[in-house]
Design a protein around this motif. Structure first.
Motif: not given
Lengths: 282, 274
Positions: A87, A89, A94-97, A104, A107-108, A142, A157, A160, B184, B205-206
């Motif tokens: 999924l 979103f 905005h969910q990258l960290f 990044d 991560f999945g 960023f 995503i 995965m 995820r 962080v986000p």
């Protein structure tokens, strides 16, 4: 993976002053290898619906079957379901960290418990699928542009290896070129990997060019569920629920009402051009 | 857990209390709390109970919303009651091992519990019937006299209303990011403390980035609309006392007087024998 929902109901904020039925009796079959568009006005329940499909929201009543198994049964492995139903979103950037793009995306697959080589292999593959080469790997998310960030998030995503890929308004806030690029890449991916893609959008124009089936949502209910040309026949009803058919539908419908013998089931500009030429030659 | 705290959650309804000037509600809440601590007798608590019941009825807020806030202070209340029950010296009633429960202990514990419950219920009614914006408006106007002492009243009120405004937004945002990371395969529940803290990174962080982005956007939007602090700023709906507000003040005074008189002259305790 085949998904099936049965009499799905979801009541938001039950027992408070803000109680609202977000989904009403949703019955859908989502087979393998299909490109589906979910269309609806803001607040029609489309985002709520897709969050049910990978078990992030639990329905108030009803059932969801993934490959025949009820996901609400005790002991059902939701984590595996979430890796199979990917999924993306709204505004996924905005969910990258992580500190760089490559980590990044890793991560999945890392959460799936794979070995390092496999993780990195998948990350490289996913990034190339969204059209980002290795010069981006060590960049901070960023520093990228909005469209590039979004592709990184989508790659996160894809890495995965989902069987069903759901994208919630993947083109929101992008310029026309960025929009076309992302949609083209999604289409290519769908064809190559033979996965099921659910594209959530409020723009008919976006969806009409790509999908083979459209699910129209209104006030938490499924209004239409059919091939695009059949859905667009209801263009007047679509307008009453705050949606619109693609412009070509209006063009062909107007021509027909003025006496031209024209095929009105066309959905893309290319098809419309052919239909108009055909009508002129008659 | 965060959702259990009723403080700061407005319940939309149409009642006299909802329409009251926020200053009246602030003063009344404060007066009610002070009265609970200043006048501690059975008879005055009787008055307070009636007053609270009438106000709850008037507010048209379902009772369970008012008691929701109590869950959050349950532990605090339990500790207070237990300490008071066992550690107050006086006439022993019951002896359990090394601890003695005294008549005075029961009395203070009961009073303490009632005070805490009424305090939370009273302030919950205020926040349930007043929008956060009204509340800060009320504070700004009500505390306006502090400007003489160079207290930046307007700035504090503005910061408060922005902070309050951002609570639901950030809660939604947390929910969204959490779901996105769960999609995820992130796991926010299992593992030991260090593991759990580590797992929070993809959420925090986000969240921080989005908080800064929103703050930036808001500051820009405020400046674009010519915001330059409180000096010379006018209001679209300036707070003015109406007739009902004045009546409310009179009722409040009568309540305080009644509390004072009952605590002074009506001694139900002596009739009951403690």
């Amino acid at each position: 993976m085949v998904l099936k929902t049965e009499h799905l109901n979801y009541i938001y904020g039950a027992g408070t002053a803000f109680e609202k039925q977000a989904l009403k009796d949703i019955n859908l079959d989502i087979p393998e290898n299909q490109f589906i568009g979910i269309i609806g006005h803001t607040g029609s329940g489309k985002s709520t619906l897709i969050q049910h499909l990978n078990g992030l929201i639990r329905a108030t009543s009803g059932a969801i079957y993934a490959d025949g198994k009820n996901i609400y049964e005790d002991g059902y492995d939701k984590k595996t379901l979430r890796s199979k139903v990917g999924l993306v979103f709204q505004y996924p950037e905005h969910q990258l960290f992580e500190t760089d793009v490559f980590s990044d995306v890793c991560f999945g697959p890392k959460n799936l418990g794979l070995c390092t080589e496999e993780i990195e292999e998948r990350a490289r593959e996913a990034l190339s699928q969204v059209g980002l080469d290795h010069s981006y790997y060590r960049k901070s998310p960023f520093e990228l542009s909005g469209g590039q960030k979004r592709r990184v998030a989508i790659a996160g995503i894809l890495a995965m290896h989902p069987d069903v890929l759901i994208l919630d308004e993947p083109t929101a806030g992008l310029d026309p070129r960025g929009r076309d690029e992302i949609l083209d890449q999604i289409e290519k991916l769908q064809k190559e990997q033979k996965i099921t893609v659910l594209l959530v959008s409020h723009s008919m124009e976006d969806v009409a060019n790509y999908v083979k089936r459209i699910i129209v949502m209104n006030k938490g209910q499924v209004l239409y569920d059919d091939v695009p040309s059949r859905v667009f026949e209801h263009y007047q009803e679509l307008e009453t629920v705050g949606l619109a058919a693609p412009q070509v539908t209006y063009v062909t419908q107007t021509l027909k009402s003025q006496g031209w013998d024209i095929d009105t089931s066309v959905t893309t500009i290319e098809e419309a051009k052919q239909a108009i030429l055909k009508a002129l030659n008659k | 857990m965060l959702r259990d705290i009723t403080l700061g959650q407005y319940y939309p309804a149409s009642s006299v209390l909802h329409r009251l000037d926020p200053r009246v509600k602030l003063v009344a809440t404060l007066a009610f709390i002070v009265s609970l601590f200043a006048f501690g007798s059975v008879s005055s608590y009787f008055v307070a109970t009636i007053a609270l019941a009438v106000v709850i009825k008037l507010s048209r807020v379902p009772f369970r919303f008012i008691t929701k806030g109590l869950k959050a202070i349950f532990i605090l209340m339990l500790i207070t009651v237990i300490f008071n029950l066992f550690l107050t010296p006086g006439t022993p009633v019951l002896e359990v091992w090394k601890f003695t429960i005294t008549m005075e202990g029961i009395r203070t514990a009961a009073f303490m519990a009632i005070r805490l419950i009424y305090l939370i219920m009273g302030s919950s009614i205020m926040t349930l019937t007043t929008t956060p914006n009204d509340l800060t408006d009320g504070m700004e106007k009500g505390l306006g006299f502090l400007k003489v002492f160079h207290v930046p009243v307007h700035e504090i009120a503005m910061m408060m209303s922005i902070a309050l405004r951002f609570i639901p937004i950030l809660m939604d945002e947390t929910d969204k990011i959490m779901k996105a990371q769960m999609a995820r395969g992130a796991d926010f529940e299992s593992g030991n403390l260090i593991q759990k803290a580590k797992n929070m990174v993809p959420l925090l962080v986000p969240l921080f980035i989005s908080a800064f982005r929103r703050a930036n956007d808001l500051a820009m939007a405020m400046e674009a609309r010519g915001y330059h602090g409180g000096e010379g700023r006018t209001k679209m709906h300036p707070l003015e006392y109406k007739k009902t507000d004045k009546t409310a003040y009179v009722i409040l005074l009568m309540y305080l007087l009644l509390m004072f008189l009952t605590s002074r002259y009506v001694k139900i305790e002596t009739w009951l024998g403690f």
